[in-house]
Design an enzyme around this catalytic site. Structure first.
Site: not given
Length: 388
Positions: A125, A155, A232
């Protein structure tokens, strides 16, 4: 939420409300509800440290791993059409056509170098749909990044920069982790580069449905180390400085609840992305719910389906022309076992299917109208998710 700044097996045409049964989609058609091989080690890596004999072990870990943690900036163009009420002749004459609204969306995340030749592991993402990717190293150098491949289902993504002799991380083993172990997170939360936080492993084996990302096929590590947007793709490290997971998600409004993808999972996906640029996940084409006595009562009383068992995995929908439909699975079937492995939860079905081979048969034992039947089904590749 997923942390970049900036399936699940799908039962068709059934009128049973999925929300009533707390069903989980297991195909890539579900949309996420959260915001969302090492080569030679670097010669600059410091000696291994341990929390058992060094109260400042975090310092040693940061010095060891910090140079291999990067900031990733991604930019993508977002286009939205002007609402119909503004589509009048004057506007069309002025713009020549219906004027689109276009903007550049920027976001940032983290990553870590797994190969001295410039391969970097991060979250899908963080770079999904990006038209430009810039990687910034701790030493101040910046490089243009190229996405080698990304897998939205787990992901995980791998990007490449043109550089050599880069510092790399040491990859650990996420299979033997225990709650209570000390961990350290390094990343770029909210644009604050190279932030370090520490805590413990709070739990292992958190399913995607547990944390609200039902379109993912991952069991997560839970930690109380502070994780924020921008973390992230950054590494979660053990006391030795080995990467044991990749930071990925937080739950909106929660305190001390961060989640990371186990490194064994991330590394396996990364190897496929490097080799083929994509990952093929087995797919059946069903939506299902964990059957309980309460759900059995609701189904039998409200929808006229005669369930004779209150244990197993209930099929809520079967996708037309899917492997499940071709094999003859139907809404209301209750899966009892897959290839002689008993199943009572949707997560157990997901794990078995994910570990299966595309094209190889799975033997399902299902209860239909009070009768037990055997159904053979061959998983197909998971259809590509439409849209960005």
């Amino acid at each position: 939420m997923l942390l970049g700044c900036g399936t699940v097996i799908s039962i068709g045409g059934c009128s049973i409300p999925v929300s009533t049964l707390n069903a989980t989609k297991t195909d890539a058609q579900a949309q996420t509800s959260v915001q969302k091989t090492t080569d030679n080690p670097s010669p600059s890596i410091l000696p291994v440290v341990s929390s058992s004999n060094n109260p400042n072990f975090v310092v040693g870990v940061v010095q060891k791993v910090g140079p291999a943690v990067v900031r990733i900036d991604a930019a993508r163009t977002v286009v939205a059409q002007v609402p119909e009420e503004f589509d009048d002749p004057v506007i069309r004459r002025f713009f020549g056509s219906k004027p689109p609204r276009q903007r550049i969306e920027k976001g940032s995340g983290s990553g870590f170098i797994i190969n001295a030749g410039g391969q970097i592991l991060t979250n899908s993402h963080v770079v999904n749909g990006a038209q430009s990717v810039t990687v910034k190293l701790k030493d101040g150098r910046s490089f243009k990044g190229r996405v080698l491949g990304e897998d939205p289902v787990t992901d995980v993504a791998v990007i490449k920069i043109e550089a050599n002799n880069l510092p790399t991380v040491s990859i650990g083993n996420s299979e033997s982790l225990q709650p209570g172990e000390a961990v350290i997170a390094i990343g770029n939360p909210l644009g604050l580069d190279y932030t370090v936080t520490s805590g413990i492993i709070s739990a292992t084996g958190r399913s995607s449905s547990d944390i609200g990302v039902t379109d993912k096929r991952v069991d997560y590590i839970q930690t109380d180390a502070a994780i924020n947007p921008g973390n992230s793709g950054g590494p979660l490290l053990n006391a030795r400085g080995d990467v044991i997971a990749m930071n990925t998600a937080i739950i909106r409004g929660a305190q001390g609840l961060g989640f990371a993808i186990p490194i064994n999972t991330a590394q396996g996906i990364a190897q496929q992305l490097i080799a083929k640029g994509k990952v093929e996940h087995p797919y059946l084409g069903i939506t299902m719910a964990t059957l309980t006595p309460d759900i059995k009562e609701q189904v039998n009383s409200k929808f006229g389906i005669n369930l004779t068992t209150d244990k197993g995995v209930l099929l809520i929908d079967v996708v037309p022309r899917s492997p499940a439909a071709s094999a003859g699975l139907k809404t209301g079937d209750v899966i009892q076992s897959i290839s002689n492995q008993p199943v009572t939860k949707i997560e157990e079905v997901q794990k078995i299917v994910e570990k299966s081979k595309i094209g190889s048969s799975l033997e399902l034992e299902v209860i239909r109208n009070g009768q037990t039947t055997q159904i053979a089904i061959q998983p197909a590749p998971l259809p590509a998710r439409r849209g960005s």
